[in-house]
Scaffold this active site. Structure first.
Site, PDB file in Angstrom:
ATOM      1  CE  LYS A  13      63.150  63.204  48.293  1.00 47.95           C
ATOM      2  NZ  LYS A  13      63.036  64.374  47.387  1.00 47.95           N
ATOM      3  NE  ARG A  88      57.722  65.293  51.207  1.00 52.63           N
ATOM      4  CZ  ARG A  88      58.028  64.504  50.173  1.00 52.63           C
ATOM      5  NH1 ARG A  88      58.198  63.227  50.324  1.00 52.63           N
ATOM      6  NH2 ARG A  88      58.157  65.034  48.990  1.00 52.63           N
ATOM      7  NE  ARG A 127      59.689  63.237  38.672  1.00 52.69           N
ATOM      8  CZ  ARG A 127      59.743  63.397  39.984  1.00 52.69           C
ATOM      9  NH1 ARG A 127      60.636  62.748  40.691  1.00 52.69           N
ATOM     10  NH2 ARG A 127      58.914  64.220  40.584  1.00 52.69           N
ATOM     11  NE  ARG A 160      55.760  62.510  40.972  1.00 50.93           N
ATOM     12  CZ  ARG A 160      56.640  62.510  41.967  1.00 50.93           C
ATOM     13  NH1 ARG A 160      57.593  61.601  42.009  1.00 50.93           N
ATOM     14  NH2 ARG A 160      56.577  63.422  42.917  1.00 50.93           N
ATOM     15  NE  ARG A 171      56.305  67.928  44.146  1.00 55.60           N
ATOM     16  CZ  ARG A 171      56.896  67.340  43.108  1.00 55.60           C
ATOM     17  NH1 ARG A 171      56.584  67.688  41.873  1.00 55.60           N
ATOM     18  NH2 ARG A 171      57.790  66.401  43.310  1.00 55.60           N
TER      19      ARG A 171
END
Ligand code: AP5
Length: 215
Positions: A13, A88, A127, A160, A171
């Site tokens: 996203k 969400r 990431r 992160r 998640r």
């Protein structure tokens, strides 16, 4: 255009939102980004959000709805916006509808990225983000030229806190339970546009442009 980007953690996203900004010139509004900034600044909201984020859970609806209702009133949203990571939950989607109605607006499209969970886990665990300019990298798929250093500004690349294996798992569970119902919600409203989130970033972006009628 008023657009929502929907999809599980790691679906791309944020990556696609950055490309859309260049095309549309409208702002990307990422609730995750806003919450991480608030954490960094140690505001009351940021500290409240921290415990939920670190556990891979959703921050309470009233907090994020409050953030978005203020943000959408800003001048730069007059000609459109790209919502990344909001809504969400169904109550968040309903709150968004009310906010837009008050401005005599409605969503133009909800772009739904689908990616399988093995790929999502690989993407999230690799990431890396520049702590200075926010540029995104992936340790294997799109590494920086020098390990740990941003190509664009020389800033430090960080992982992160919620991109650790256990938190990623949580998640994804939370997404399936609380966010995935939005797919049917928006399909029924006729605004959902499906995009296959697997493949090269540029190919996915071309699909996004196509479903938005921009190519
Ligand atoms: P948030 O920051 O929104 O995280 P997320 O939804 O989990 O999404 P991500 O940012 O992890 O993934 P993305 O889809 O943007 O993927 P990206 O482009 O970075 O939220 C964090 C937390 O904040 C939540 O857990 C929650 O606690 C809280 N929160 C936020 N909003 C909330 C809300 N509305 N309500 C309640 N709580 C909320 O890509 C991922 C990686 O893959 C990158 O390394 C990238 O380079 C790579 N990549 C991207 N595309 C490709 C591709 N095509 N091929 C290979 N690699 C790719």
């Amino acid at each position: 255009m008023d657009i929502v980007l929907l999809g599980p953690p790691g679906a791309g996203k944020g990556t696609q939102a950055r490309l859309l900004i260049e095309k549309l010139g409208t702002p990307q509004i990422s609730t995750g980004e806003i919450l991480r900034e608030a954490r960094k600044a140690q505001t009351e909201m940021g500290l409240k959000a921290q415990t939920y984020m670190d556990a891979g859970k959703l921050v309470p609806d009233e907090v994020v709805v409050g953030i978005i209702s203020e943000r959408l009133l800003k001048d730069d949203c007059k000609n459109g916006f790209i919502l990344d990571g909001f809504p969400r939950t169904v109550p968040q989607a309903q709150a968004l509808e009310v906010m837009l109605k008050q401005q005599s607006k409605s969503l133009d499209a909800v772009v739904n990225f689908s990616v399988d969970s093995e790929e999502l886990t690989n993407r999230l665990s690799g990431r890396r983000t520049c702590e200075k300019c926010g540029a995104g990298y992936h340790a294997d798929f799109s590494p920086s030229k020098q390990e740990g250093v941003c190509d664009k500004c020389g800033g430090k690349l960080i992982q992160r806190d919620d991109d650790k294996e256990d938190t990623i798992k949580k998640r994804l569970e939370v997404y399936n339970k609380q966010t995935a119902p939005l797919i049917d919600y928006y399909r029924q409203k006729g605004t959902l546009k499906d995009v296959n989130g697997l493949g090269a970033v540029e190919d996915i972006f071309n699909q996004v442009l196509r479903v938005l009628g921009l190519s």
